[in-house]
Design a protein around this motif. Structure first.
Motif, PDB file in Angstrom:
ATOM      1  N   SER A  98      29.607  48.365  45.513  1.00 24.68           N
ATOM      2  CA  SER A  98      29.317  49.632  46.543  1.00 24.68           C
ATOM      3  C   SER A  98      27.775  49.131  47.125  1.00 24.68           C
ATOM      4  O   SER A  98      27.295  50.445  47.805  1.00 24.68           O
ATOM      5  N   HIS A  99      27.752  47.996  46.859  1.00 17.14           N
ATOM      6  CA  HIS A  99      26.775  48.007  46.685  1.00 17.14           C
ATOM      7  C   HIS A  99      25.888  47.197  48.435  1.00 17.14           C
ATOM      8  O   HIS A  99      26.705  45.585  48.571  1.00 17.14           O
ATOM      9  N   TRP A 100      24.899  47.157  48.848  1.00 13.91           N
ATOM     10  CA  TRP A 100      24.772  47.037  50.553  1.00 13.91           C
ATOM     11  C   TRP A 100      24.340  45.559  50.477  1.00 13.91           C
ATOM     12  O   TRP A 100      25.028  43.963  51.734  1.00 13.91           O
ATOM     13  N   GLU A 101      24.062  44.516  48.817  1.00 10.40           N
ATOM     14  CA  GLU A 101      23.616  43.145  49.033  1.00 10.40           C
ATOM     15  C   GLU A 101      24.059  41.716  48.929  1.00 10.40           C
ATOM     16  O   GLU A 101      23.993  41.565  49.456  1.00 10.40           O
ATOM     17  N   CYS A 102      24.768  43.034  48.391  1.00  8.14           N
ATOM     18  CA  CYS A 102      26.510  41.735  48.268  1.00  8.14           C
ATOM     19  C   CYS A 102      25.857  40.734  48.106  1.00  8.14           C
ATOM     20  O   CYS A 102      26.170  39.530  48.822  1.00  8.14           O
ATOM     21  N   LEU A 103      25.473  40.754  46.719  1.00  2.00           N
ATOM     22  CA  LEU A 103      25.094  39.534  46.304  1.00  2.00           C
ATOM     23  C   LEU A 103      26.109  38.822  45.161  1.00  2.00           C
ATOM     24  O   LEU A 103      27.416  39.059  44.932  1.00  2.00           O
ATOM     25  N   LEU A 104      26.174  36.958  45.507  1.00  2.00           N
ATOM     26  CA  LEU A 104      27.666  36.478  44.568  1.00  2.00           C
ATOM     27  C   LEU A 104      27.381  36.704  43.328  1.00  2.00           C
ATOM     28  O   LEU A 104      27.304  34.785  42.369  1.00  2.00           O
ATOM     29  N   VAL A 105      27.149  37.710  42.172  1.00  2.00           N
ATOM     30  CA  VAL A 105      26.796  37.821  40.922  1.00  2.00           C
ATOM     31  C   VAL A 105      28.236  38.819  40.626  1.00  2.00           C
ATOM     32  O   VAL A 105      27.758  39.589  41.295  1.00  2.00           O
ATOM     33  N   PRO A 106      28.744  37.987  39.038  1.00  2.00           N
ATOM     34  CA  PRO A 106      29.754  39.493  38.911  1.00  2.00           C
ATOM     35  C   PRO A 106      29.079  40.816  38.793  1.00  2.00           C
ATOM     36  O   PRO A 106      30.029  42.240  39.264  1.00  2.00           O
ATOM     37  N   VAL A 107      27.847  40.915  38.238  1.00  2.00           N
ATOM     38  CA  VAL A 107      27.517  42.370  38.158  1.00  2.00           C
ATOM     39  C   VAL A 107      26.852  42.959  39.174  1.00  2.00           C
ATOM     40  O   VAL A 107      26.957  44.226  38.644  1.00  2.00           O
ATOM     41  N   ALA A 108      27.404  42.714  40.270  1.00  2.00           N
ATOM     42  CA  ALA A 108      26.597  43.307  41.237  1.00  2.00           C
ATOM     43  C   ALA A 108      28.406  44.005  41.829  1.00  2.00           C
ATOM     44  O   ALA A 108      28.398  44.724  42.789  1.00  2.00           O
ATOM     45  N   PHE A 109      29.075  43.765  41.121  1.00  2.00           N
ATOM     46  CA  PHE A 109      30.385  44.480  41.277  1.00  2.00           C
ATOM     47  C   PHE A 109      31.187  45.543  40.680  1.00  2.00           C
ATOM     48  O   PHE A 109      31.287  45.456  39.343  1.00  2.00           O
ATOM     49  N   ASN A 110      31.338  46.620  41.320  1.00  2.00           N
ATOM     50  CA  ASN A 110      32.486  47.632  40.578  1.00  2.00           C
ATOM     51  C   ASN A 110      33.760  47.945  40.029  1.00  2.00           C
ATOM     52  O   ASN A 110      33.628  48.281  39.285  1.00  2.00           O
ATOM     53  N   TYR A 111      34.542  46.935  40.605  1.00  2.00           N
ATOM     54  CA  TYR A 111      35.587  46.969  40.565  1.00  2.00           C
ATOM     55  C   TYR A 111      36.618  45.090  40.777  1.00  2.00           C
ATOM     56  O   TYR A 111      35.803  44.937  41.161  1.00  2.00           O
ATOM     57  N   TRP A 112      37.784  45.532  39.324  1.00  2.00           N
ATOM     58  CA  TRP A 112      37.619  44.352  39.274  1.00  2.00           C
ATOM     59  C   TRP A 112      39.475  44.254  39.280  1.00  2.00           C
ATOM     60  O   TRP A 112      39.758  45.255  39.341  1.00  2.00           O
ATOM     61  N   GLY A 113      40.512  43.084  40.345  1.00  2.00           N
ATOM     62  CA  GLY A 113      41.751  43.037  40.050  1.00  2.00           C
ATOM     63  C   GLY A 113      41.673  41.597  38.918  1.00  2.00           C
ATOM     64  O   GLY A 113      40.925  41.701  38.337  1.00  2.00           O
ATOM     65  N   GLN A 114      43.062  42.104  39.099  1.00  2.00           N
ATOM     66  CA  GLN A 114      43.745  41.413  37.648  1.00  2.00           C
ATOM     67  C   GLN A 114      43.485  39.915  37.528  1.00  2.00           C
ATOM     68  O   GLN A 114      43.978  39.053  36.527  1.00  2.00           O
ATOM     69  N   GLY A 115      43.776  39.534  38.910  1.00  2.00           N
ATOM     70  CA  GLY A 115      43.368  37.874  39.027  1.00  2.00           C
ATOM     71  C   GLY A 115      44.893  36.754  39.657  1.00  2.00           C
ATOM     72  O   GLY A 115      45.946  37.937  39.456  1.00  2.00           O
ATOM     73  N   THR A 116      44.429  36.198  40.337  1.00  2.00           N
ATOM     74  CA  THR A 116      45.952  35.076  40.393  1.00  2.00           C
ATOM     75  C   THR A 116      45.317  33.843  40.050  1.00  2.00           C
ATOM     76  O   THR A 116      44.321  33.392  40.959  1.00  2.00           O
ATOM     77  N   PRO A 117      46.162  33.312  39.756  1.00  2.00           N
ATOM     78  CA  PRO A 117      46.509  31.899  39.298  1.00  2.00           C
ATOM     79  C   PRO A 117      46.200  30.888  40.471  1.00  2.00           C
ATOM     80  O   PRO A 117      47.149  31.185  41.366  1.00  2.00           O
ATOM     81  N   VAL A 118      45.476  29.868  40.613  1.00  2.00           N
ATOM     82  CA  VAL A 118      45.449  28.612  41.603  1.00  2.00           C
ATOM     83  C   VAL A 118      45.277  27.456  40.552  1.00  2.00           C
ATOM     84  O   VAL A 118      44.477  27.377  39.984  1.00  2.00           O
ATOM     85  N   THR A 119      45.774  26.313  40.766  1.00  2.00           N
ATOM     86  CA  THR A 119      46.328  25.194  40.097  1.00  2.00           C
ATOM     87  C   THR A 119      46.878  23.926  41.035  1.00  2.00           C
ATOM     88  O   THR A 119      46.817  24.540  42.194  1.00  2.00           O
ATOM     89  N   VAL A 120      45.602  23.048  41.042  1.00  2.00           N
ATOM     90  CA  VAL A 120      45.757  22.434  41.708  1.00  2.00           C
ATOM     91  C   VAL A 120      45.469  20.987  41.166  1.00  2.00           C
ATOM     92  O   VAL A 120      45.064  21.001  39.990  1.00  2.00           O
ATOM     93  N   SER A 121      46.423  19.987  41.974  1.00  2.00           N
ATOM     94  CA  SER A 121      46.987  18.811  40.736  1.00  2.00           C
ATOM     95  C   SER A 121      46.866  17.733  41.789  1.00  2.00           C
ATOM     96  O   SER A 121      46.862  17.915  42.611  1.00  2.00           O
ATOM     97  N   SER A 122      47.130  16.119  41.013  1.00  2.00           N
ATOM     98  CA  SER A 122      46.010  15.053  41.735  1.00  2.00           C
ATOM     99  C   SER A 122      48.096  14.537  42.633  1.00  2.00           C
ATOM    100  O   SER A 122      49.156  15.168  42.073  1.00  2.00           O
TER     101      SER A 122
END
Length: 122
Positions: A98-122
């Motif tokens: 809800s913050h207008w500053e939109c900082l790239l830090v976790p503490v600036a965010f109120n709500y979170w999703g459950q996550g989706t995995p990304v795996t990159v292989s060689s």
């Protein structure tokens, strides 16, 4: 009830591409949405953020490879990931702020999703 629903994660070879999506439900005061990632034993790090006016910010490690975008009508944010590297392997989380500053830090965010995995292989 606020919900963030992520999709699009998966496995890909290095150099490949993936697109993550995140739909926001039940929250009408979000000025900023973002993507973060986390690997075991490490803290959550910011990847990219986007404000409702379209301004964006990226982590140095993904600049030129990842693109964040949004569809305000659908309350959905996307993360296009190109030229993926093994170091991009992580759980990726979508977040809303809800913050207008939109900082790239976790503490600036109120709500979170459950996550989706990304795996990159060689």
């Amino acid at each position: 009830q606020v919900q963030l629903v992520e999709s699009g994660g998966g496995s890909v070879q290095a150099g490949g591409s993936l697109t993550l999506s995140c739909a926001l439900f039940g929250y009408t005061y979000s000025y900023c949405m973002g993507w973060f990632r986390q690997t075991p034993g490490k803290g959550r790090e910011g990847v990219a953020v986007i404000r409702t006016d379209g301004s964006t910010n990226y982590a140095d490690s993904v600049k030129g490879r990842f693109t964040i975008s949004q569809d305000n009508a659908k309350n959905t944010v996307y993360l296009q990931m190109n030229s993926l590297q093994i170091e991009d392997t992580a759980m990726y989380y979508c977040a809303a702020s809800s913050h207008w500053e939109c900082l790239l830090v976790p503490v600036a965010f109120n709500y979170w999703g459950q996550g989706t995995p990304v795996t990159v292989s060689s």
